[in-house]
Design a protein around this motif. Structure first.
Motif, PDB file in Angstrom:
ATOM      1  N   PRO A  81       0.793  -1.216   0.000  1.00  0.00           N
ATOM      2  CA  PRO A  81       0.000   0.000   0.000  1.00  0.00           C
ATOM      3  C   PRO A  81       0.836   1.283   0.000  1.00  0.00           C
ATOM      4  O   PRO A  81       0.278   2.366   0.075  1.00  0.00           O
ATOM      5  CB  PRO A  81      -0.829  -0.106   1.272  1.00  0.00           C
ATOM      6  N   MET A  82       2.184   1.170  -0.079  1.00  0.00           N
ATOM      7  CA  MET A  82       3.000   2.384  -0.088  1.00  0.00           C
ATOM      8  C   MET A  82       2.613   3.296  -1.257  1.00  0.00           C
ATOM      9  O   MET A  82       2.513   4.506  -1.098  1.00  0.00           O
ATOM     10  CB  MET A  82       4.495   2.048  -0.185  1.00  0.00           C
ATOM     11  N   LEU A  83       2.388   2.706  -2.432  1.00  0.00           N
ATOM     12  CA  LEU A  83       1.984   3.490  -3.597  1.00  0.00           C
ATOM     13  C   LEU A  83       0.469   3.444  -3.728  1.00  0.00           C
ATOM     14  O   LEU A  83      -0.130   2.368  -3.720  1.00  0.00           O
ATOM     15  CB  LEU A  83       2.626   2.943  -4.873  1.00  0.00           C
ATOM     16  N   LYS A  84      -0.120   4.585  -3.870  1.00  0.00           N
ATOM     17  CA  LYS A  84      -1.572   4.678  -4.055  1.00  0.00           C
ATOM     18  C   LYS A  84      -1.935   4.902  -5.518  1.00  0.00           C
ATOM     19  O   LYS A  84      -3.031   4.611  -5.945  1.00  0.00           O
ATOM     20  CB  LYS A  84      -2.144   5.848  -3.240  1.00  0.00           C
ATOM     21  N   ASP A  85      -0.982   5.456  -6.295  1.00  0.00           N
ATOM     22  CA  ASP A  85      -1.223   5.833  -7.686  1.00  0.00           C
ATOM     23  C   ASP A  85       0.055   5.556  -8.470  1.00  0.00           C
ATOM     24  O   ASP A  85       1.132   6.010  -8.064  1.00  0.00           O
ATOM     25  CB  ASP A  85      -1.572   7.330  -7.735  1.00  0.00           C
ATOM     26  N   PRO A  86      -0.015   4.812  -9.569  1.00  0.00           N
ATOM     27  CA  PRO A  86       1.202   4.502 -10.321  1.00  0.00           C
ATOM     28  C   PRO A  86       1.881   5.730 -10.923  1.00  0.00           C
ATOM     29  O   PRO A  86       3.049   5.667 -11.294  1.00  0.00           O
ATOM     30  CB  PRO A  86       0.723   3.539 -11.414  1.00  0.00           C
ATOM     31  N   ASP A  87       1.186   6.844 -10.981  1.00  0.00           N
ATOM     32  CA  ASP A  87       1.778   8.070 -11.523  1.00  0.00           C
ATOM     33  C   ASP A  87       2.394   8.950 -10.442  1.00  0.00           C
ATOM     34  O   ASP A  87       2.874  10.039 -10.744  1.00  0.00           O
ATOM     35  CB  ASP A  87       0.723   8.870 -12.294  1.00  0.00           C
TER      36      ASP A  87
END
Length: 74
Positions: A44-50
């Motif tokens: 869950p560290m990244l919420k959005d690949p951008d």
């Protein structure tokens, strides 16, 4: 007794300015379209690949399938 070397399944990469998941995927997997594999491995560290930021340490999984037991993965 012999010991079998098994390559690590996961590598790590520290994001630098100008990086994108696609660029990192191209470097590690040879295909920018595999960015979603890196994205999924870092939830869950990244919420959005951008949205990645310099200094973040990302898990970069190897592509492919691995058969694992309690001792090794091949």
């Amino acid at each position: 007794m012999s010991i079998k070397y098994v390559e690590p399944i996961t590598q790590f990469y520290t994001v630098v300015s100008g990086d994108t998941l696609s660029k990192i995927a191209k470097e590690y997997h040879g295909d920018a379209k595999t960015y979603s594999v890196i994205f999924e491995a870092n939830k869950p560290m990244l919420k959005d690949p951008d949205s990645i930021y310099p200094g973040q340490v990302l898990r970069i999984p190897k592509l492919g399938q691995y058969v694992c037991n309690k001792i090794e993965c091949v």
